[in-house]
Structures are given as structure tokens and as C-alpha cells.
Design a protein around this motif. Sequence first.
Motif, PDB file in Angstrom:
ATOM      1  N   ALA A 134       1.200  56.852   1.782  1.00 48.59           N
ATOM      2  CA  ALA A 134       2.535  56.516   2.729  1.00 48.59           C
ATOM      3  C   ALA A 134       2.619  54.945   2.331  1.00 48.59           C
ATOM      4  O   ALA A 134       1.651  54.362   2.096  1.00 48.59           O
ATOM      5  N   ARG A 135       3.663  54.654   2.127  1.00 54.02           N
ATOM      6  CA  ARG A 135       4.012  53.300   1.741  1.00 54.02           C
ATOM      7  C   ARG A 135       4.805  52.448   2.776  1.00 54.02           C
ATOM      8  O   ARG A 135       5.877  52.836   3.650  1.00 54.02           O
ATOM      9  N   PHE A 136       4.374  51.474   3.028  1.00 51.17           N
ATOM     10  CA  PHE A 136       4.999  50.295   4.072  1.00 51.17           C
ATOM     11  C   PHE A 136       6.375  49.859   3.420  1.00 51.17           C
ATOM     12  O   PHE A 136       6.529  49.730   2.277  1.00 51.17           O
ATOM     13  N   ARG A 137       7.348  49.843   4.758  1.00 49.80           N
ATOM     14  CA  ARG A 137       8.870  49.424   4.209  1.00 49.80           C
ATOM     15  C   ARG A 137       9.350  48.189   4.932  1.00 49.80           C
ATOM     16  O   ARG A 137       9.525  47.347   4.369  1.00 49.80           O
ATOM     17  N   GLU A 138       8.898  48.222   6.093  1.00 45.93           N
ATOM     18  CA  GLU A 138       9.501  47.071   7.075  1.00 45.93           C
ATOM     19  C   GLU A 138       8.424  46.871   8.304  1.00 45.93           C
ATOM     20  O   GLU A 138       7.704  47.693   8.618  1.00 45.93           O
ATOM     21  N   ILE A 139       8.422  45.612   8.695  1.00 42.82           N
ATOM     22  CA  ILE A 139       7.755  45.207   9.933  1.00 42.82           C
ATOM     23  C   ILE A 139       8.789  44.580  10.839  1.00 42.82           C
ATOM     24  O   ILE A 139       9.531  43.586  10.615  1.00 42.82           O
ATOM     25  N   ALA A 146       3.818  45.190  17.438  1.00 39.66           N
ATOM     26  CA  ALA A 146       4.643  45.396  16.082  1.00 39.66           C
ATOM     27  C   ALA A 146       5.149  46.695  15.816  1.00 39.66           C
ATOM     28  O   ALA A 146       4.184  47.593  16.251  1.00 39.66           O
ATOM     29  N   VAL A 147       5.925  46.999  14.943  1.00 47.29           N
ATOM     30  CA  VAL A 147       6.437  48.177  14.656  1.00 47.29           C
ATOM     31  C   VAL A 147       6.652  48.319  13.152  1.00 47.29           C
ATOM     32  O   VAL A 147       7.145  47.411  12.584  1.00 47.29           O
ATOM     33  N   VAL A 148       5.614  49.101  12.551  1.00 46.50           N
ATOM     34  CA  VAL A 148       5.849  49.196  11.284  1.00 46.50           C
ATOM     35  C   VAL A 148       6.591  50.710  10.602  1.00 46.50           C
ATOM     36  O   VAL A 148       6.094  51.634  11.137  1.00 46.50           O
ATOM     37  N   GLU A 149       7.464  50.305   9.905  1.00 46.66           N
ATOM     38  CA  GLU A 149       8.111  51.614   9.285  1.00 46.66           C
ATOM     39  C   GLU A 149       7.736  51.915   7.850  1.00 46.66           C
ATOM     40  O   GLU A 149       7.654  51.038   7.121  1.00 46.66           O
ATOM     41  N   LEU A 150       7.675  53.284   7.572  1.00 47.97           N
ATOM     42  CA  LEU A 150       7.120  53.651   6.617  1.00 47.97           C
ATOM     43  C   LEU A 150       8.209  54.141   5.605  1.00 47.97           C
ATOM     44  O   LEU A 150       9.251  54.579   6.080  1.00 47.97           O
ATOM     45  N   ASP A 152       8.799  56.972   4.304  1.00 40.57           N
ATOM     46  CA  ASP A 152       9.295  58.355   4.954  1.00 40.57           C
ATOM     47  C   ASP A 152       9.666  58.316   6.383  1.00 40.57           C
ATOM     48  O   ASP A 152       9.908  59.474   6.938  1.00 40.57           O
ATOM     49  N   ASP A 153      10.109  57.213   6.908  1.00 40.15           N
ATOM     50  CA  ASP A 153      11.074  57.054   8.006  1.00 40.15           C
ATOM     51  C   ASP A 153      10.013  56.993   9.522  1.00 40.15           C
ATOM     52  O   ASP A 153      10.681  56.945  10.347  1.00 40.15           O
ATOM     53  N   ARG A 154       8.754  57.140   9.154  1.00 41.50           N
ATOM     54  CA  ARG A 154       8.009  57.126  10.372  1.00 41.50           C
ATOM     55  C   ARG A 154       7.890  55.663  10.905  1.00 41.50           C
ATOM     56  O   ARG A 154       7.836  54.925  10.217  1.00 41.50           O
ATOM     57  N   ALA A 155       7.792  55.828  12.288  1.00 44.64           N
ATOM     58  CA  ALA A 155       7.482  54.422  12.773  1.00 44.64           C
ATOM     59  C   ALA A 155       6.336  54.231  13.548  1.00 44.64           C
ATOM     60  O   ALA A 155       6.011  55.241  14.202  1.00 44.64           O
ATOM     61  N   LEU A 156       5.559  53.280  13.078  1.00 42.91           N
ATOM     62  CA  LEU A 156       4.107  53.120  13.793  1.00 42.91           C
ATOM     63  C   LEU A 156       4.065  52.004  14.536  1.00 42.91           C
ATOM     64  O   LEU A 156       4.622  50.889  14.430  1.00 42.91           O
ATOM     65  N   HIS A 157       3.527  52.147  15.958  1.00 38.96           N
ATOM     66  CA  HIS A 157       3.558  50.830  16.684  1.00 38.96           C
ATOM     67  C   HIS A 157       2.241  50.509  17.039  1.00 38.96           C
ATOM     68  O   HIS A 157       1.015  51.546  17.107  1.00 38.96           O
ATOM     69  N   ALA A 158       1.894  49.299  17.232  1.00 38.02           N
ATOM     70  CA  ALA A 158       0.300  48.718  17.345  1.00 38.02           C
ATOM     71  C   ALA A 158       0.574  47.329  17.798  1.00 38.02           C
ATOM     72  O   ALA A 158       1.422  46.723  17.823  1.00 38.02           O
ATOM     73  N   ARG A 159      -0.621  46.682  18.609  1.00 39.08           N
ATOM     74  CA  ARG A 159      -0.815  45.452  19.022  1.00 39.08           C
ATOM     75  C   ARG A 159      -1.046  44.645  17.874  1.00 39.08           C
ATOM     76  O   ARG A 159      -0.823  43.436  18.061  1.00 39.08           O
ATOM     77  N   LEU A 160      -1.446  45.084  16.868  1.00 39.01           N
ATOM     78  CA  LEU A 160      -1.888  44.302  15.681  1.00 39.01           C
ATOM     79  C   LEU A 160      -1.736  44.948  14.515  1.00 39.01           C
ATOM     80  O   LEU A 160      -2.226  46.133  14.283  1.00 39.01           O
ATOM     81  N   VAL A 161      -0.946  44.242  13.512  1.00 39.16           N
ATOM     82  CA  VAL A 161      -0.828  44.844  12.069  1.00 39.16           C
ATOM     83  C   VAL A 161      -1.832  43.949  11.242  1.00 39.16           C
ATOM     84  O   VAL A 161      -1.551  42.643  11.182  1.00 39.16           O
ATOM     85  N   VAL A 162      -2.572  44.681  10.337  1.00 44.40           N
ATOM     86  CA  VAL A 162      -3.365  43.753   9.267  1.00 44.40           C
ATOM     87  C   VAL A 162      -2.978  44.108   7.935  1.00 44.40           C
ATOM     88  O   VAL A 162      -2.933  45.234   7.482  1.00 44.40           O
ATOM     89  N   PRO A 170       3.480  43.219  -0.049  1.00 44.76           N
ATOM     90  CA  PRO A 170       4.926  43.638   0.518  1.00 44.76           C
ATOM     91  C   PRO A 170       4.981  43.277   2.100  1.00 44.76           C
ATOM     92  O   PRO A 170       6.012  42.628   2.680  1.00 44.76           O
ATOM     93  N   VAL A 171       3.933  43.256   2.793  1.00 44.45           N
ATOM     94  CA  VAL A 171       3.696  42.805   4.156  1.00 44.45           C
ATOM     95  C   VAL A 171       4.147  41.244   4.690  1.00 44.45           C
ATOM     96  O   VAL A 171       4.598  40.670   5.433  1.00 44.45           O
ATOM     97  N   ARG A 172       3.205  40.580   3.467  1.00 50.46           N
ATOM     98  CA  ARG A 172       3.270  39.297   3.509  1.00 50.46           C
ATOM     99  C   ARG A 172       4.723  38.579   3.293  1.00 50.46           C
ATOM    100  O   ARG A 172       5.198  37.854   4.080  1.00 50.46           O
ATOM    101  N   ALA A 173       5.249  39.403   2.371  1.00 45.68           N
ATOM    102  CA  ALA A 173       6.640  38.939   1.988  1.00 45.68           C
ATOM    103  C   ALA A 173       7.561  39.374   3.190  1.00 45.68           C
ATOM    104  O   ALA A 173       8.505  38.588   3.746  1.00 45.68           O
ATOM    105  N   ALA A 174       7.377  40.399   3.823  1.00 50.71           N
ATOM    106  CA  ALA A 174       8.315  41.095   4.980  1.00 50.71           C
ATOM    107  C   ALA A 174       8.024  39.972   6.221  1.00 50.71           C
ATOM    108  O   ALA A 174       9.080  39.787   6.787  1.00 50.71           O
TER     109      ALA A 174
END
Length: 407
Positions: A134-139, A146-150, A152-162, A170-174
Motif C-alpha cells: 500500500a503506497r502513501f499518496r497524500e496527507i 490526520a487523514v492519509v490517502e493511499l 488505492d484511494d483508501r482513506a485512513l484517519h488517525a490522531r497521529l501519523v508517523v 514522501p510524507v515529509r515532502a507532503a
Amino acid sequence: MTERFDVIVIGGGIVGATAACALGEAGLDVALVEARSAVSSEAKPGRDPRVFAVTRASERILRSLQAWDAMPPEDVFAFTDMEVWDAGGGGALHFDCAELGEPYLGHIIEPRIILAALMNRLGSVSRVTLLRPARFREIYIAADEAVVELEDDRALHARLVVAADGVRSPVRAALGINTREHDYRQSSLVALVRTAESHRHTAWQRFLPGGPLAFLPLEANWCSIVWTRPTAEVERLLTLDKETFHAELGAAFDFRLGEITDSGEREAWPLQRRHAERYVIARAALIGDAAHAIHPLAGQGVNLGLLDAATLAQVVLEARAHGRDFGSLRSLRRFERWRRGDNSLMMSAMDGINTLFSNAGTPLQTARVMGMGMVNRTAVVRHLLMRHAMGLSGDLPDLARAPVSPE
Ligand SMILES: Cc1cc2nc3c(=O)[nH]c(=O)nc-3n(C[C@H](O)[C@H](O)[C@H](O)COP(=O)(O)OP(=O)(O)OC[C@H]3O[C@@H](n4cnc5c(N)ncnc54)[C@H](O)[C@@H]3O)c2cc1C
């Protein structure tokens, strides 16, 4: 499709897997997102040419998470001594674990063995959901999540993204976090080599004008070498036939272990220093190479990353225990304060050593001989350096302090 977690860890390398394990074991719901489909080369026969020197602090973290014993003993190589010497002037250092009353200084292990052990352990931590491949696309950062979009279009929600997604993160860049970078114009050539004489369970390092040459002990007379040189030189070394390569390597190593009698495939790793200007923003934290990439001359990169993972887990769990929002900037700043200074210090020390030993000028050469002589004669200083190399100095997180058995 929307899924909710307490924490999303992006990057299932050694550092990300450690963070996920520490958080999941403590009862948080964690998603671990990894781009690769399986532990790389899990099924490949033979050893990888690149191995890691693993400190005692890292061993403690991996033992605390019950990952250490999942590594096959025949793939874990303890070293008891270190020999460091300067090609340019006769200065030399010897470190021996017996001086500190310790059974060894650290271990040499292939990264894939450590990663396989962590993944194996994660299989029994029910609170961790492994999303792979599964590949990170956007945050997207909101006030309380925080909402992380993969991809494959899945959206993951969490109080913290590491972000544990490595040096190019790519996350640091985003997140728009800048890095300070320095190109060493050096590369490290890594390879497995066999020597005529036994390595005596010693990690060897010779400082040469172009960069250091390390021999890290494995089974029988085999070592993994890390030969750091100007990049054009490394490219030339890659093209040599075996016989010429063995002759050049043996001479560069001063034939300390006799002739080089065999070798495996050679790989080159270009070297860059990279340090993120911030490790945290509200709802996100960087750990491992995503936060800092360091010169490999003292083999500290992944060891610092494991300390990041253990420290972040402790900060998050303590915030939660006190009923605080563990993804808030206030909570996360404690992690940044704890780790950034230590990592900066280690990066500066590596740069200082690299410059000091790569320079053939007479005043620096004299300083090296005097400095190494002084350290070798002064037990207190030598012990201090040994404890530092073992990762046992500084302000350690609880997982790295935990009693280890057997030690
Ligand atoms: C020649 C050399 C020798 C070294 N020797 C040592 C040593 O002896 N000891 C030591 O401690 N360190 C050593 N290091 C340093 C060590 O290699 C790194 O510090 C370590 O690998 C960093 O681990 P990490 O988990 O932070 O990052 P990585 O191992 O790079 O893991 C990042 C993970 O993120 C995943 N990822 C990336 N992008 C995405 C995305 N978009 N979506 C999902 N997943 C993604 C990747 O697939 C990968 O699995 C050495 C380095 C070099 C170059």
C-alpha cells in the motif's frame, strides 16, 4: 473506504515496524503502511552484502519487543573488540568488551533478518493492521485528526501519523518539512569478502585519505566490508575483476587479516547527510531516515532510528496515560526535544571524524596520532567512547533501558 486508527505509521522498514510494534503492544490501534509487497529478498539464498552494526541499546529495544529471539542465532554475529587505525600516521585504538565487563560490544546482522523478525512479531500483535503493498499518496491535517490517502484511494484517519518512509520520505515532502542536506561526494562500496586469517570477532576500521574502510565480522573468515571513497573511485572499484579487487582491497586494509581469498557481489551506496528542520508538526512526527540520514562510518543510522521509535512510543503512551491528546503539537514536541539534539550531535561527530581522517595535511595528521594515543592510554575516555558506540550513553527511552537477558 474509510478506516480509523489511533496511529498510522507510514514505512514498514526496521524503524517503522519497531514503532508500530511498540505502540500496538501497548494497546493502540495502529495501521502500518508499507509500499513493498514482502520483506525484500526474504527468500533469497545467501547473505546480503550490506549488514548493520547493531548497538546494545538497539538489542534491548528489539528484546523488549520480543523480536530479538525471532532472529535465527546463526544469522546474528556478536563482536567483542574494535580495532581502529589511521593509515596516515600510525595512530590506533583498541576497544575490548572485557574492559567494561560486557560479553560483547554489539552484533552484526543483515537488515532483512531484523525486518523479518519484526514482521514475524507483528503477526501476533493484534492491534497492528499491516497494509502491504500500500503506497502513501497524500496527507491532510485537521484540528483533531490526520487523514492519509493511499494510492488505492483508501482513506485512513488517525490522531497521529508517523513518517518512517526513509531518506526520501514522501510524507515529509507532503507535510512541507524542509531538510538541510550535504552531499559527501563519497559512496560506500559494500561486499562480502573472505580473508586468509580469522577476523577474531573484531570489527575493524582503517581510516584512509579518501574515507574509512570497515571489515564487519560474520561467520568463519567472512566479513562484510564498507569501503567509503570518492564516488568516481567507487565506480572504478565496481568494475575491477575479482583478482585486482582482492589485491587493492587487501592493500587498502594493510593485509591485517592476510590476503583476500574470495568475495561476493559489490554494491555502491551514495552518501548524503540530510536532517529535517523539524521532526514534528501537529498530528505528525518523523522518525528514522525520514528525519535524519547520517554518514555510515560509525554504523549508527538505524540505531538512532530505533531510539526515535522507542522514544516516540514512550512519549505517545505517557501522554495517553495522562489523558492528553498524544497527537497534539505540545505532546509531540517532547519527542523532538528528546531526540533532535542527540541526533544532531551524532551527525556533527560523524562529519568531524570524516573530515579529520580524510585530510592528509600534516597538522591534522599530528592531531590524529596524538588524539588516538591519548584515548588509547586513558581508560576513562576509552570507556566513555565504548559506551557511546554501544548506544548506552545519553538519555535513553525505557525500552532501551529494560534489563536484557542474557547479557
Ligand atoms: C552503506 C551503508 C551502511 C550502513 N550501515 C549501518 C550500520 O552498520 N548500522 C546502522 O545503524 N545503520 C547503518 N546504515 C544506515 C541505515 O541503512 C538506515 O539508517 C536505515 O536503513 C533507515 O531505516 P528506516 O526504517 O528509517 O528507513 P528505510 O529502511 O529506508 O525504510 C523506509 C520504508 O518506507 C517504505 N516507503 C517509502 N515510501 C513509501 C510510500 N510512499 N508508501 C509506503 N511506504 C513507503 C519503503 O518501502 C521502506 O520499507 C547504513 C547505511 C548505508 C548507506
